[in-house]
Design an enzyme around this catalytic site. Structure first.
Site, PDB file in Angstrom:
ATOM      1  N   CYS A  31     -15.759 -49.013 -52.563  1.00  0.00           N
ATOM      2  CA  CYS A  31     -15.159 -49.095 -51.219  1.00  0.00           C
ATOM      3  C   CYS A  31     -15.960 -49.976 -50.276  1.00  0.00           C
ATOM      4  CB  CYS A  31     -14.984 -47.705 -50.638  1.00  0.00           C
ATOM      5  SG  CYS A  31     -14.041 -46.617 -51.709  1.00  0.00           S
ATOM      6  N   HIS A  37     -14.129 -48.235 -42.961  1.00  0.00           N
ATOM      7  CA  HIS A  37     -13.418 -47.922 -44.199  1.00  0.00           C
ATOM      8  C   HIS A  37     -12.587 -46.657 -43.995  1.00  0.00           C
ATOM      9  CE1 HIS A  37     -12.432 -46.900 -48.212  1.00  0.00           C
ATOM     10  NE2 HIS A  37     -13.372 -46.004 -48.375  1.00  0.00           N
ATOM     11  N   ASN A  92      -6.729 -43.946 -48.674  1.00  0.00           N
ATOM     12  CA  ASN A  92      -7.949 -44.696 -48.968  1.00  0.00           C
ATOM     13  C   ASN A  92      -7.641 -45.737 -50.049  1.00  0.00           C
ATOM     14  OD1 ASN A  92     -10.400 -45.605 -49.935  1.00  0.00           O
ATOM     15  ND2 ASN A  92     -11.382 -43.593 -49.991  1.00  0.00           N
TER      16      ASN A  92
END
Ligand code: UT7
Length: 321
Positions: free
Chosen positions: A111, A248, A278
């Site tokens: 990520c 994020h 996500n």
């Protein structure tokens, strides 16, 4: 010369799965997912691939930047879900776009992949080695997720975002920091395909994503504010001087906690986690591109981007828009 974003684009798969759909697969509820994560729905690839999503986002970013694919010197795809183990997704996207003059490779930092990509782009641009860089974050996490594990499958979505960066004498990335802590690799990992080599079978059982959610949560709420404070100090800026914090999109509660630690209003922390979930390395470039499209970024704005993920990996940067 600094690396400056001059074009962005995003692409999501057509199919949308809301929380009620997930409640038909695992024991969960719309209420639990919304309260614990902020997620309402996610886009999941049916026809799309990591490559097609990446190429779709990239075409929009190139058009936005007013650049031809042939003008690219470097093409990077941040991904942990390539369609092929080899060649890289970047090479496949290069072929789709006709970016014949670009060197192409993938960046694997989960990520935090987009932040790592910005770091690399900035270094190449500052050194004068490359001028025009296309950086894409693209994922089809739906193929890594264990759809019987309610602790992970509710969190993730598929998608891609892209940014074109070029050498600029003013603005762009003015401070950045990335970090890794491999000793914590086992709090979020995917072993991948079992090895069937007759000389050495590795005994792997699960090829799916496994996560200790609370460990990752604790790491994020501690590391992200510290990393942001570090880049703000480097840039000589106060937290108040930042117009927008793009984090994020992993969990709404993580973002709220970071805002609180930095003593900043939540309005400075735009979110699309409700719509996209996500999307790992794609989350930041999708958010950035959507913000630009909505006219919410203005020349001279001070932006902070920050991400974290498996590795463990993390990063932050300050850019002047
Ligand atoms: O990009 C980086 C990727 N990862 C992350 O950012 C993950 C960070 N962590 C998180 O976002 C959170 O830890 C989760 C959303 C994954 C989990 O939330 P939590 O508040 O930490 O829940 P928990 O793991 O402490 O579980 C609380 C309870 C447990 O039940 P008991 O033991 O209290 O009876 C879980 O079994 O909630 C249960 N649970 C669920 N219940 C309904 C776990 N997942 C679910 C679910 N639906 N999907």
């Amino acid at each position: 010369m600094n690396a400056k974003v001059i074009g962005t684009g995003w692409q999501l798969p057509a199919y949308e799965a809301d929380n009620h759909y997930l409640a038909t697969l695992v024991e969960t509820s719309d209420e639990w997912i919304r309260e614990r994560t902020g997620i309402v729905k996610r886009h999941l690839a049916k026809e799309e691939t990591t490559t097609s999503l990446a190429a779709g986002a990239a075409r929009k970013a190139l058009a936005d930047a007013g650049l031809q694919a042939e003008e690219l010197d470097l093409l990077m795809v941040a991904t942990i879900t390539p369609d092929t183990d080899t060649p890289s997704t970047a090479c496949r996207v290069q072929a789709e776009l006709g970016a014949v003059n670009a060197v192409a490779f993938d960046v694997s930092a989960a990520c935090a992949g987009f932040l790592y990509g910005l770091h690399i782009a900035d270094a190449f641009i500052k050194s004068g080695i490359y001028r025009n860089v296309l950086l894409i974050g693209a994922e089809t996490l739906s193929k890594l997720v264990d759809w019987t594990d309610r602790g992970t499958c509710i969190l993730f979505g598929d998608g891609a975002g892209a940014a074109v960066l070029t050498a600029a004498s003013e603005g762009g990335i003015i401070a950045q920091s990335v970090g890794s802590n491999g000793s914590k690799w086992d709090v979020l990992f995917c072993m991948g395909r079992p090895n069937r080599n007759p000389l050495h079978e590795d005994g792997k059982e699960s090829g799916y994503l496994q996560m200790e959610g609370q460990e990752v949560f604790k790491f994020a709420v501690k590391t992200v504010p510290a990393c942001i404070e570090q880049v703000l100090t480097e840039a000589g800026l106060s937290a108040d001087a930042v117009d927008c914090y793009l984090l994020h999109q992993a969990n709404q509660r993580i973002i709220q906690s970071v805002a609180k630690r930095l003593k900043q209003p939540e309005e400075k922390f735009p979110m699309n986690i409700d719509q996209c979930a996500n999307t790992s390395s794609a989350s930041l470039p999708i958010l950035l591109a959507q913000m630009k499209e909505q006219g919410r970024l203005h020349p001279g704005d001070h932006l902070v981007l920050s991400g974290f993920g498996a590795g463990l990996t993390w990063g932050a940067c300050v850019m002047i828009w």
